[in-house]
Scaffold this active site. Structure first.
Site, PDB file in Angstrom:
ATOM      1  N   SER A   1      28.880 -21.642 -29.395  1.00  0.00           N
ATOM      2  CA  SER A   1      27.703 -22.642 -29.087  1.00  0.00           C
ATOM      3  C   SER A   1      27.217 -22.271 -27.578  1.00  0.00           C
ATOM      4  CB  SER A   1      28.169 -24.159 -29.401  1.00  0.00           C
ATOM      5  OG  SER A   1      29.423 -24.405 -28.805  1.00  0.00           O
TER       6      SER A   1
ATOM      7  N   ASN B   1      37.559 -32.021 -28.723  1.00  0.00           N
ATOM      8  CA  ASN B   1      36.887 -33.165 -29.298  1.00  0.00           C
ATOM      9  C   ASN B   1      36.192 -34.236 -28.453  1.00  0.00           C
ATOM     10  OD1 ASN B   1      37.570 -31.475 -31.265  1.00  0.00           O
ATOM     11  ND2 ASN B   1      38.606 -32.957 -32.470  1.00  0.00           N
TER      12      ASN B   1
ATOM     13  N   THR C   1     -12.217 -50.701 -34.191  1.00  0.00           N
ATOM     14  CA  THR C   1     -11.188 -50.827 -35.495  1.00  0.00           C
ATOM     15  C   THR C   1     -11.649 -49.983 -36.492  1.00  0.00           C
ATOM     16  OG1 THR C   1     -12.118 -52.539 -36.671  1.00  0.00           O
ATOM     17  CG2 THR C   1     -10.658 -53.162 -34.878  1.00  0.00           C
ATOM     18  N   HIS C   2     -10.818 -49.156 -37.069  1.00  0.00           N
ATOM     19  CA  HIS C   2     -11.333 -48.275 -38.397  1.00  0.00           C
ATOM     20  C   HIS C   2     -11.859 -47.235 -37.610  1.00  0.00           C
ATOM     21  CE1 HIS C   2     -10.025 -51.500 -41.289  1.00  0.00           C
ATOM     22  NE2 HIS C   2     -10.619 -52.123 -40.369  1.00  0.00           N
TER      23      HIS C   2
ATOM     24  N   ASN D   1     -11.457 -26.597 -23.916  1.00  0.00           N
ATOM     25  CA  ASN D   1     -10.530 -27.181 -24.965  1.00  0.00           C
ATOM     26  C   ASN D   1      -9.335 -28.164 -24.396  1.00  0.00           C
ATOM     27  OD1 ASN D   1     -12.119 -25.973 -27.028  1.00  0.00           O
ATOM     28  ND2 ASN D   1     -10.464 -24.117 -26.766  1.00  0.00           N
TER      29      ASN D   1
ATOM     30  N   GLU E   1      -3.602 -31.884 -27.200  1.00  0.00           N
ATOM     31  CA  GLU E   1      -3.291 -31.137 -28.371  1.00  0.00           C
ATOM     32  C   GLU E   1      -1.862 -30.708 -28.586  1.00  0.00           C
ATOM     33  OE1 GLU E   1      -6.609 -28.651 -30.165  1.00  0.00           O
ATOM     34  OE2 GLU E   1      -7.426 -29.008 -28.224  1.00  0.00           O
TER      35      GLU E   1
ATOM     36  N   TYR F   1      36.485 -35.807 -36.186  1.00  0.00           N
ATOM     37  CA  TYR F   1      35.456 -34.444 -35.644  1.00  0.00           C
ATOM     38  C   TYR F   1      35.211 -33.675 -36.943  1.00  0.00           C
ATOM     39  CZ  TYR F   1      33.499 -30.384 -33.348  1.00  0.00           C
ATOM     40  OH  TYR F   1      32.699 -29.224 -32.981  1.00  0.00           O
TER      41      TYR F   1
ATOM     42  N   LYS G   1      23.987 -31.022 -30.474  1.00  0.00           N
ATOM     43  CA  LYS G   1      23.131 -30.618 -29.136  1.00  0.00           C
ATOM     44  C   LYS G   1      21.946 -29.753 -29.338  1.00  0.00           C
ATOM     45  CE  LYS G   1      27.359 -29.425 -28.419  1.00  0.00           C
ATOM     46  NZ  LYS G   1      28.136 -30.441 -29.141  1.00  0.00           N
TER      47      LYS G   1
HETATM   48  N1  ARG Z   1      31.535 -26.518 -29.499  1.00  0.00           N
HETATM   49  C1  ARG Z   1      32.142 -27.699 -30.091  1.00  0.00           C
HETATM   50  C2  ARG Z   1      31.028 -28.662 -30.308  1.00  0.00           C
HETATM   51  O1  ARG Z   1      30.045 -28.737 -29.763  1.00  0.00           O
HETATM   52  C3  ARG Z   1      33.094 -28.337 -29.304  1.00  0.00           C
HETATM   53  C4  ARG Z   1      34.154 -28.926 -30.027  1.00  0.00           C
HETATM   54  C5  ARG Z   1      35.081 -27.959 -30.618  1.00  0.00           C
HETATM   55  N2  ARG Z   1      36.281 -28.779 -31.434  1.00  0.00           N
HETATM   56  C6  ARG Z   1      36.576 -28.293 -32.297  1.00  0.00           C
HETATM   57  N3  ARG Z   1      37.914 -29.225 -32.970  1.00  0.00           N
HETATM   58  N4  ARG Z   1      36.261 -27.252 -32.964  1.00  0.00           N
HETATM   59  O2  ARG Z   1      31.195 -29.661 -31.091  1.00  0.00           O
END
Ligand code: ARG
Length: 457
Positions: free
Chosen positions: A23, A110, A155-156, A285, A290, A317, A325
């Protein structure tokens, strides 16, 4: 690179699976929050006797240097790292050796990621609140300058009753003011520190969670460690508030698009917020409006993605939660970008009062006032309503407006009609006579402007 958890495994992670799992390409934007959280964590570990002074100083020095180097660009993110948390820890260990390996005591990724995202969103939401206030101010100023501009209220999308442009704009101020309170409510509910929840069950070390929470500006700690690492309800609340903001901006955009068409021409957008056509030389435009309308859908999508991601996962978790995210970052960025272009677009927009007034003169929008005229002379409203309906039909046949019809013709419908009917149904008096609180009347609009100004203080 060897995985931090390599000990338990005999084989390395497959390359494609590794990329899929990673990530860092989106969570690296939380590096400031990640380091800030780690600095507070280290301070707490030291004050609780879990780290000694030297360890604490080394870690602090290391983290600060990483932060500086990332900000200056001297250090770039290692895209082979699994996420921002792993990257910072690995870099720290590279810089200060074994001391760096002590930072993760009494913490898990976590609770770390749960903390980082709250810190990050708190900062972003504050930015959005400021932008919203700027927009409310801008719209209020436009309203203030156009208190005398009479236009048709619809209205409408059919001409209904005369209003002022100021009154119409102030409606958006009220909506946007509520958007601010929605964000603030969500902020108040989310402002509790999950750090110290650890993996899910808490820790055996004598930590001080309240100290970390206080240091990071939280109002307290999440009182249940499983909840602390498991929920993302604050993301849902924020995304829902963002979706509502976008819905408001989208309606406003739709009106601006209509108003700037030749069919209406109630406003002229500034050249700097419009685009031309590659083939039609006459075109101007309203692309910005838009796009704001168009981008609303993706923010709704982000909300739906988060709701759906969470609905089926057991506590605590699960890796699914990494998906929180991208959704909330996209929603946040979209709202910010839209507001940043919407504010100056409104600021530079020129209302064309003559066209508004001309449009208000058509469509019999003073018919309600004509019925009220008869009612005030003693006729029951339903009877007055019926007579005025017949008069309107007659005017349409003759292709005239209500103020162009002769008094004699009026009298043939009711003896109650007198010369004063003409001043009663003029657009100005239709507006001026609206005396109820919150109405389009001149006094009410002044009161609304004062109300908005008071709330913006
Ligand atoms: N990159 C992970 C997330 O965004 C971080 C937490 C990872 N925790 C784990 N137990 N694998 O959720």
């Amino acid at each position: 690179m060897d995985k931090m958890w390599a000990g338990r495994f005999e084989k390395a992670l497959d390359k494609q699976a590794d990329d899929f799992n990673s990530s860092i390409h989106f969570d690296s934007k939380m590096y400031r929050q990640d380091i800030r959280g780690s600095l507070e964590h280290a301070l707490m570990l030291c004050s609780c006797g879990i780290l000694n002074q030297t360890e604490y100083e080394k870690i602090t020095e290391g983290l600060n240097s990483i932060s500086e180097d990332l900000t200056s660009g001297k250090l770039t993110f290692d895209m082979d790292a699994e996420d921002i948390h792993m990257f910072v820890e690995a870099e720290l260990t590279k810089r200060i050796g074994d001391y760096g390996k002590k930072l993760h005591t009494a913490r898990s990724r976590n609770d770390q990621v749960a903390l980082d995202l709250r810190l990050y969103m708190r900062d972003e939401v504050n930015k959005i609140v400021e932008l919203l206030k700027e927009l409310i101010y801008t719209v209020k100023e436009k309203a203030k300058e156009n208190q005398d501009a009479i236009m048709p209220g619809y209205t409408h999308l059919q001409r209904a009753q005369p209003i002022t442009f100021a009154h119409h704009l102030l409606a958006y101020c009220m909506m946007l003011l509520r958007d601010v309170t929605r964000l603030k409510d969500a902020l108040a509910r989310m402002n509790y520190s999950p750090l110290g929840s650890c993996a899910l069950a808490g820790t055996t070390y004598p930590t001080d969670r309240d100290m970390v929470a206080q240091g990071l500006g939280f109002d307290g700690v999440c009182m249940n460690s499983i909840d602390g690492v498991s929920d993302r309800d604050y993301c849902i609340e924020l995304e829902s508030a963002f979706a509502t903001i976008m819905m408001h901006l989208s309606r406003f955009s739709e009106e601006i698009i209509l108003w700037s068409s030749w069919e209406f021409k109630f406003v002229e957008l500034d050249d700097s917020y419009t685009t031309g056509s590659s083939i039609m030389p006459q075109k101007k435009n309203p692309d910005m409006a838009e796009l704001v309308r168009g981008k609303t859908g993706r923010v709704y999508g982000d909300l739906m993605a988060t709701l759906t991601m969470l609905k089926g996962i057991p506590l605590a978790y699960n890796k699914d939660m990494q998906e929180d995210k991208e959704a909330i970052f996209d929603a946040t960025e979209t709202v910010i970008k839209c507001l940043e272009v919407f504010i100056p677009m409104i600021k530079t927009m020129t209302p064309i009062k003559e066209n508004m007034y001309k449009a208000a003169g058509k469509g019999f929008i003073n018919a309600t006032d004509l019925a009220d005229y008869l009612t005030k002379k003693g006729m029951p409203f339903r009877s007055a309503y019926k007579i005025v309906g017949t008069i309107v039909a007659e005017c349409i046949k003759k292709d005239i407006t209500l103020d162009q019809m002769e008094l004699d013709a009026y009298k043939s419908h009711s003896e109650l009609f007198e010369e004063d009917l003409y001043s009663e149904i003029s657009l100005e008096s239709c507006v001026a006579k609206r005396i109820s609180k919150g109405s389009t009347g001149y006094a009410s609009v002044k009161e609304q402007i004062a109300y908005v100004e008071e709330l913006l203080k």
